[in-house]
Scaffold this active site. Structure first.
Site, short mmCIF file in Angstrom:
data_model
loop_
_atom_site.label_atom_id
_atom_site.label_comp_id
_atom_site.label_asym_id
_atom_site.label_seq_id
_atom_site.Cartn_x
_atom_site.Cartn_y
_atom_site.Cartn_z
CG HIS A 1 89.58 -32.33 -11.27
ND1 HIS A 1 88.75 -33.37 -10.90
CD2 HIS A 1 89.73 -32.47 -12.61
CE1 HIS A 1 88.44 -34.10 -11.96
NE2 HIS A 1 89.02 -33.57 -13.01
CG ASP B 1 84.84 -35.62 -10.77
OD1 ASP B 1 85.97 -35.38 -10.29
OD2 ASP B 1 84.11 -36.54 -10.38
#
Length: 404
Positions: free
Chosen positions: A377, A381
């Site tokens: 992450h 995203d």
């Protein structure tokens, strides 16, 4: 004349090697071309032949020690020959860099002698290393630092975690043991790499079931009348689909190196292959540029040679995305594989089973396969990762579209 033997370069991308096992002892005679040492690189164990004839006068790099390419590992010469000059030159060269890793059990102070708060404050440790040690219940005062002036680095802590240094096991040592397996070689290389990955990235996993009706129908069509050795595997079709998805949306065909996120133009798929002693990940290069039959043949060849330990270093490095498949065991639907740094994502494939599915308003049985996409992450995203996974699902459920 004494001949220094240095860490050989066993592949274009090789930078360091680990001494796995010495096949000769100090004082043994050895002939040119005779096996001298086993060196591990990227989980591959290479048996290295001697380039000189004589007596093994000195072993400089001990078992499990990491040495950069070109650095001295042993000296061969005539019995009784003076090799002090060779050793002094090598020591002067290596003193500028830290070679290898902290030895097991290396400590700053005995665990039975607690340090005062003042002493703890004086220990040199990076903030990241301190946070990692404290988060894993590690007493960093027992870790030997390899940074400048003995500073404890993040890598020192990661190695300590995998080796159990500075930890209290809480288990009695007098319990009966069924088997003792040395934590070394491939198993240790895997463990250290996975520990580094787990502690360094921000993993997120997306799970989804995908309908395999189209893939199975395409495979049946392609294999009609084909010889057994030429039959296309489901793995080949899925690999082609993954590569095509990365070609259409390269957000996961990336790596994080230092302060740079690099999106790669070439697509190289790491293929996890399970072995009795661990896991190897040979690399399939540029599958998008190859016919499905070529991909199928290369996957089969890489897997066979991986199981026989016949791959070289270059065939084990350079992946931009990895696929790992546990479906063949028939017991796993979804799982969370660990990302192989510096890659930023890995795809786990589970079993295919007949399950109820709603198709055109009707409940029917469909062969559903579990997919688990793990991504970092820090780099990607959730939304773009989900978009990439949706693209892959579309290619799998309509596999002919990947060839358009």
């Amino acid at each position: 004349m004494a001949i220094p033997i240095n860490m050989p370069k066993l592949g274009l991308s090789m930078k360091t090697g680990t001494i796995s096992k010495w096949l000769k002892n100090e004082g043994d005679s050895i002939k040119k071309g005779e096996l001298l040492v086993e060196i591990m690189t990227e989980k591959i164990t290479n048996k290295v032949e001697s380039k000189a004839e004589g007596v093994l006068l000195k072993i400089v790099a001990s078992k499990d020690e990491i040495r950069p390419v070109g650095e001295l590992i042993c000296v061969i010469g005539e019995e009784g020959e003076d090799i002090s000059g060779i050793l002094a030159e090598a020591e002067a060269r290596t003193s500028k860099t830290v070679a290898g890793k902290p030895s097991k059990g290396a400590t700053k102070k005995s665990a039975s002698t607690p340090l005062s708060d003042e002493e703890r404050r004086k220990i040199k440790i990076s903030p990241v290393a301190r946070k990692l040690a404290e988060g894993n219940g590690l007493d960093y005062t027992l870790i030997a630092g390899t940074g400048p002036d003995g500073r404890i680095t993040k890598e020192d802590v990661e190695i300590a975690i995998t080796q159990g240094e500075g930890m209290a096991s809480g288990m009695p040592d007098d319990r009966p043991v069924q088997q003792v397996i040395p934590y070394e070689g491939m198993r240790q290389a895997i463990g250290e790499n996975m520990a580094r990955s787990s502690s360094s990235n921000a993993r997120v996993t997306l799970h989804v079931s995908v309908d395999m009706t189209g893939v199975l129908a395409l495979r049946k069509k392609l294999n009609a009348g084909a010889k057994e050795k030429d039959k296309i595997s489901v793995t080949a079709i899925l690999t082609k689909a993954v590569a095509r998805a990365l070609e259409l949306n390269p957000c996961l065909n990336a790596s994080l190196t230092g302060d740079e996120i690099r999106i790669w133009q070439d697509i190289h798929i790491g293929m996890a292959v399970a072995l009795p002693e661990g896991l190897m990940v040979p690399v399939l290069r540029n599958p998008c540029q190859k016919r499905l039959s070529e991909v199928n043949t290369e996957i089969s060849d890489l897997a066979k040679r991986a199981r026989k330990n016949k791959l070289d270093v270059d065939e084990m490095t350079g992946a931009t995305f990895t696929v790992t498949n546990l479906g063949g065991y028939g017991s796993v639907d979804f799982f969370t594989p660990i990302i192989n740094p510096p890659e930023v994502a890995i795809l786990g494939i589970g079993r295919t089973t007949e399950k109820p599915a709603v198709v055109d308003g009707q409940v029917v049985a469909r062969p559903l396969m579990g997919l688990s996409l793990v991504f970092d992450h820090r780099v990607v995203d959730g939304a773009p990762a989900a978009e990439w996974l949706a693209l892959l699902i579309g290619l799998i459920e309509k596999p002919e579209s990947m060839f358009v």
